[in-house]
Scaffold this motif. Sequence first.
Motif, PDB file in Angstrom:
ATOM      1  N   VAL A  34      -4.909   1.300  -7.685  1.00  0.00           N
ATOM      2  CA  VAL A  34      -3.883   0.397  -7.171  1.00  0.00           C
ATOM      3  C   VAL A  34      -2.933   0.059  -8.311  1.00  0.00           C
ATOM      4  O   VAL A  34      -3.363  -0.133  -9.456  1.00  0.00           O
ATOM      5  CB  VAL A  34      -4.511  -0.902  -6.613  1.00  0.00           C
ATOM      6  N   ARG A  35      -1.655  -0.015  -7.975  1.00  0.00           N
ATOM      7  CA  ARG A  35      -0.654  -0.356  -8.984  1.00  0.00           C
ATOM      8  C   ARG A  35       0.292  -1.408  -8.431  1.00  0.00           C
ATOM      9  O   ARG A  35       0.735  -1.322  -7.293  1.00  0.00           O
ATOM     10  CB  ARG A  35       0.141   0.891  -9.379  1.00  0.00           C
ATOM     11  N   VAL A  36       0.605  -2.412  -9.274  1.00  0.00           N
ATOM     12  CA  VAL A  36       1.558  -3.463  -8.905  1.00  0.00           C
ATOM     13  C   VAL A  36       2.620  -3.526  -9.991  1.00  0.00           C
ATOM     14  O   VAL A  36       2.303  -3.708 -11.175  1.00  0.00           O
ATOM     15  CB  VAL A  36       0.869  -4.837  -8.770  1.00  0.00           C
ATOM     16  N   GLY A  37       3.891  -3.374  -9.596  1.00  0.00           N
ATOM     17  CA  GLY A  37       4.995  -3.427 -10.545  1.00  0.00           C
ATOM     18  C   GLY A  37       5.582  -4.819 -10.667  1.00  0.00           C
ATOM     19  O   GLY A  37       5.321  -5.705  -9.853  1.00  0.00           O
ATOM     20  N   GLY A  39       7.659  -7.943 -10.197  1.00  0.00           N
ATOM     21  CA  GLY A  39       8.419  -8.464  -9.076  1.00  0.00           C
ATOM     22  C   GLY A  39       8.104  -7.831  -7.737  1.00  0.00           C
ATOM     23  O   GLY A  39       8.828  -8.050  -6.766  1.00  0.00           O
ATOM     24  N   GLN A  40       7.017  -7.084  -7.646  1.00  0.00           N
ATOM     25  CA  GLN A  40       6.655  -6.426  -6.397  1.00  0.00           C
ATOM     26  C   GLN A  40       5.563  -7.197  -5.657  1.00  0.00           C
ATOM     27  O   GLN A  40       4.748  -7.892  -6.260  1.00  0.00           O
ATOM     28  CB  GLN A  40       6.161  -4.996  -6.651  1.00  0.00           C
ATOM     29  N   ILE A  41       5.568  -7.051  -4.343  1.00  0.00           N
ATOM     30  CA  ILE A  41       4.461  -7.507  -3.515  1.00  0.00           C
ATOM     31  C   ILE A  41       3.768  -6.262  -2.986  1.00  0.00           C
ATOM     32  O   ILE A  41       4.389  -5.433  -2.317  1.00  0.00           O
ATOM     33  CB  ILE A  41       4.935  -8.381  -2.343  1.00  0.00           C
ATOM     34  N   VAL A  42       2.515  -6.113  -3.334  1.00  0.00           N
ATOM     35  CA  VAL A  42       1.707  -4.972  -2.905  1.00  0.00           C
ATOM     36  C   VAL A  42       0.558  -5.517  -2.076  1.00  0.00           C
ATOM     37  O   VAL A  42      -0.088  -6.499  -2.468  1.00  0.00           O
ATOM     38  CB  VAL A  42       1.179  -4.180  -4.120  1.00  0.00           C
ATOM     39  N   THR A  43       0.313  -4.904  -0.926  1.00  0.00           N
ATOM     40  CA  THR A  43      -0.737  -5.406  -0.049  1.00  0.00           C
ATOM     41  C   THR A  43      -1.862  -4.394   0.115  1.00  0.00           C
ATOM     42  O   THR A  43      -1.647  -3.181   0.053  1.00  0.00           O
ATOM     43  CB  THR A  43      -0.166  -5.777   1.340  1.00  0.00           C
ATOM     44  N   VAL A  44      -3.060  -4.934   0.293  1.00  0.00           N
ATOM     45  CA  VAL A  44      -4.234  -4.127   0.651  1.00  0.00           C
ATOM     46  C   VAL A  44      -4.729  -4.657   1.989  1.00  0.00           C
ATOM     47  O   VAL A  44      -5.099  -5.827   2.097  1.00  0.00           O
ATOM     48  CB  VAL A  44      -5.348  -4.235  -0.409  1.00  0.00           C
ATOM     49  N   ILE A  45      -4.694  -3.813   3.001  1.00  0.00           N
ATOM     50  CA  ILE A  45      -5.136  -4.220   4.332  1.00  0.00           C
ATOM     51  C   ILE A  45      -6.387  -3.439   4.712  1.00  0.00           C
ATOM     52  O   ILE A  45      -6.693  -2.397   4.123  1.00  0.00           O
ATOM     53  CB  ILE A  45      -4.036  -4.019   5.391  1.00  0.00           C
ATOM     54  N   GLY A  46      -7.083  -3.941   5.704  1.00  0.00           N
ATOM     55  CA  GLY A  46      -8.301  -3.274   6.150  1.00  0.00           C
ATOM     56  C   GLY A  46      -9.181  -4.249   6.892  1.00  0.00           C
ATOM     57  O   GLY A  46      -8.979  -5.465   6.830  1.00  0.00           O
ATOM     58  N   PRO A  47     -10.186  -3.749   7.597  1.00  0.00           N
ATOM     59  CA  PRO A  47     -11.059  -4.611   8.398  1.00  0.00           C
ATOM     60  C   PRO A  47     -12.015  -5.435   7.545  1.00  0.00           C
ATOM     61  O   PRO A  47     -12.114  -5.241   6.327  1.00  0.00           O
ATOM     62  CB  PRO A  47     -11.830  -3.603   9.260  1.00  0.00           C
ATOM     63  N   ASN A  48     -12.709  -6.362   8.182  1.00  0.00           N
ATOM     64  CA  ASN A  48     -13.766  -7.119   7.508  1.00  0.00           C
ATOM     65  C   ASN A  48     -14.780  -6.158   6.907  1.00  0.00           C
ATOM     66  O   ASN A  48     -15.166  -5.175   7.542  1.00  0.00           O
ATOM     67  CB  ASN A  48     -14.488  -8.033   8.508  1.00  0.00           C
ATOM     68  N   ASP A 215       6.176  -4.550  -0.525  1.00  0.00           N
ATOM     69  CA  ASP A 215       6.925  -3.347  -0.894  1.00  0.00           C
ATOM     70  C   ASP A 215       6.095  -2.085  -0.707  1.00  0.00           C
ATOM     71  O   ASP A 215       6.628  -1.027  -0.354  1.00  0.00           O
ATOM     72  CB  ASP A 215       7.359  -3.430  -2.366  1.00  0.00           C
ATOM     73  N   PHE A 216       4.815  -2.194  -0.966  1.00  0.00           N
ATOM     74  CA  PHE A 216       3.921  -1.042  -0.963  1.00  0.00           C
ATOM     75  C   PHE A 216       2.588  -1.475  -0.410  1.00  0.00           C
ATOM     76  O   PHE A 216       2.202  -2.641  -0.558  1.00  0.00           O
ATOM     77  CB  PHE A 216       3.760  -0.509  -2.396  1.00  0.00           C
ATOM     78  N   GLY A 217       1.885  -0.577   0.259  1.00  0.00           N
ATOM     79  CA  GLY A 217       0.619  -0.947   0.873  1.00  0.00           C
ATOM     80  C   GLY A 217      -0.471   0.086   0.683  1.00  0.00           C
ATOM     81  O   GLY A 217      -0.197   1.283   0.521  1.00  0.00           O
ATOM     82  N   TYR A 218      -1.700  -0.404   0.697  1.00  0.00           N
ATOM     83  CA  TYR A 218      -2.894   0.432   0.650  1.00  0.00           C
ATOM     84  C   TYR A 218      -3.777   0.036   1.825  1.00  0.00           C
ATOM     85  O   TYR A 218      -3.890  -1.156   2.147  1.00  0.00           O
ATOM     86  CB  TYR A 218      -3.676   0.217  -0.650  1.00  0.00           C
ATOM     87  N   GLU A 228      -1.941   5.201   1.719  1.00  0.00           N
ATOM     88  CA  GLU A 228      -1.110   4.402   0.832  1.00  0.00           C
ATOM     89  C   GLU A 228       0.325   4.873   0.958  1.00  0.00           C
ATOM     90  O   GLU A 228       0.598   6.012   1.341  1.00  0.00           O
ATOM     91  CB  GLU A 228      -1.571   4.509  -0.625  1.00  0.00           C
ATOM     92  N   GLY A 229       1.253   3.987   0.690  1.00  0.00           N
ATOM     93  CA  GLY A 229       2.655   4.345   0.766  1.00  0.00           C
ATOM     94  C   GLY A 229       3.536   3.123   0.850  1.00  0.00           C
ATOM     95  O   GLY A 229       3.040   1.989   0.916  1.00  0.00           O
ATOM     96  N   PRO A 230       4.856   3.307   0.828  1.00  0.00           N
ATOM     97  CA  PRO A 230       5.770   2.183   1.019  1.00  0.00           C
ATOM     98  C   PRO A 230       5.441   1.464   2.322  1.00  0.00           C
ATOM     99  O   PRO A 230       5.151   2.095   3.343  1.00  0.00           O
ATOM    100  CB  PRO A 230       7.142   2.860   1.082  1.00  0.00           C
ATOM    101  N   SER A 231       5.493   0.152   2.307  1.00  0.00           N
ATOM    102  CA  SER A 231       5.094  -0.630   3.479  1.00  0.00           C
ATOM    103  C   SER A 231       5.910  -0.277   4.711  1.00  0.00           C
ATOM    104  O   SER A 231       5.384  -0.238   5.826  1.00  0.00           O
ATOM    105  CB  SER A 231       5.228  -2.125   3.172  1.00  0.00           C
ATOM    106  N   ALA A 232       7.203  -0.021   4.526  1.00  0.00           N
ATOM    107  CA  ALA A 232       8.059   0.335   5.668  1.00  0.00           C
ATOM    108  C   ALA A 232       7.589   1.615   6.335  1.00  0.00           C
ATOM    109  O   ALA A 232       7.734   1.780   7.555  1.00  0.00           O
ATOM    110  CB  ALA A 232       9.504   0.485   5.204  1.00  0.00           C
TER     111      ALA A 232
END
Length: 253
Positions: A34-37, A39-48, A215-218, A228-232
């Motif tokens: 995982v990488r966070v630059g 001023g970026q918001i990076v999210t990690v989503i997934g189930p419980n 900005d980016f998600g995993y 993984e990729g850009p959130s959009a």
Amino acid sequence: MMKQQMSGEAESVLEVRDLSVAYGKVEALHSANVRVGVGQIVTVIGPNGAGKTTMLSAIMGQLAGSGEVSFVGQSQAGVSVEGRVNRGMSLVPERRELFASMTVEDNLLMGAYARYRQGLRNHQETMTEVFQRFPRLKERRNQFAGTLSGGERAMLVLGRALMAKPKVLLLDEPSLGLAPLIVKEIFHIISDLRRSGVAILLVEQNARAALQVSDFGYVLETGTIVFEGPSADLIHDQRVAETYLGAAARSLQ
């Protein structure tokens, strides 16, 4: 597995390489990168149970694991939790633990304790900034934290973390248990934090809201990053949408 690189990569604040964590013989997190630059918001989503909280705990040094955590270009191997906080990492856990018998203002001051120990005395200036961002906390500055609503508690733990002037903020399920209108407000605040320059690693089950502000998600499943990729791009990816966004995603297509 869909693999994409961050476009126009900002300077790295936090970089996690091949991070693995096991509870006994059970591997809860497997070779996560995982990488966070800046001023970026990076999210990690997934189930419980996917390993999201485990990832944050390992990044903060609360859990032992293998792999490497690099913060502003420096390896955190052997650095204690306190040391990571002093360097500019801050974790907001999902439990929203506060000092219930202390006032809102005193809870905020506790967030500046590490900086105070380092000889920095600008906590009142920082508190003014926090009150500007959270006017409701200013209104309740003399109220005991234990009497706050769920939304106000969520704001207070965010504000307390910001009192430490972190370079990277790790948020664990900030929307958990909150009413929809409060969730919307919390995510608006998170999005607005980008202007302050703080980088954010956001762990969330509310996938749609998280992808909309990041900005980016995993995508994490059973301890492994599967997308993984850009959130959009993720929010419009059919596989991600069908699994994590449900019917609501179709209106975004």
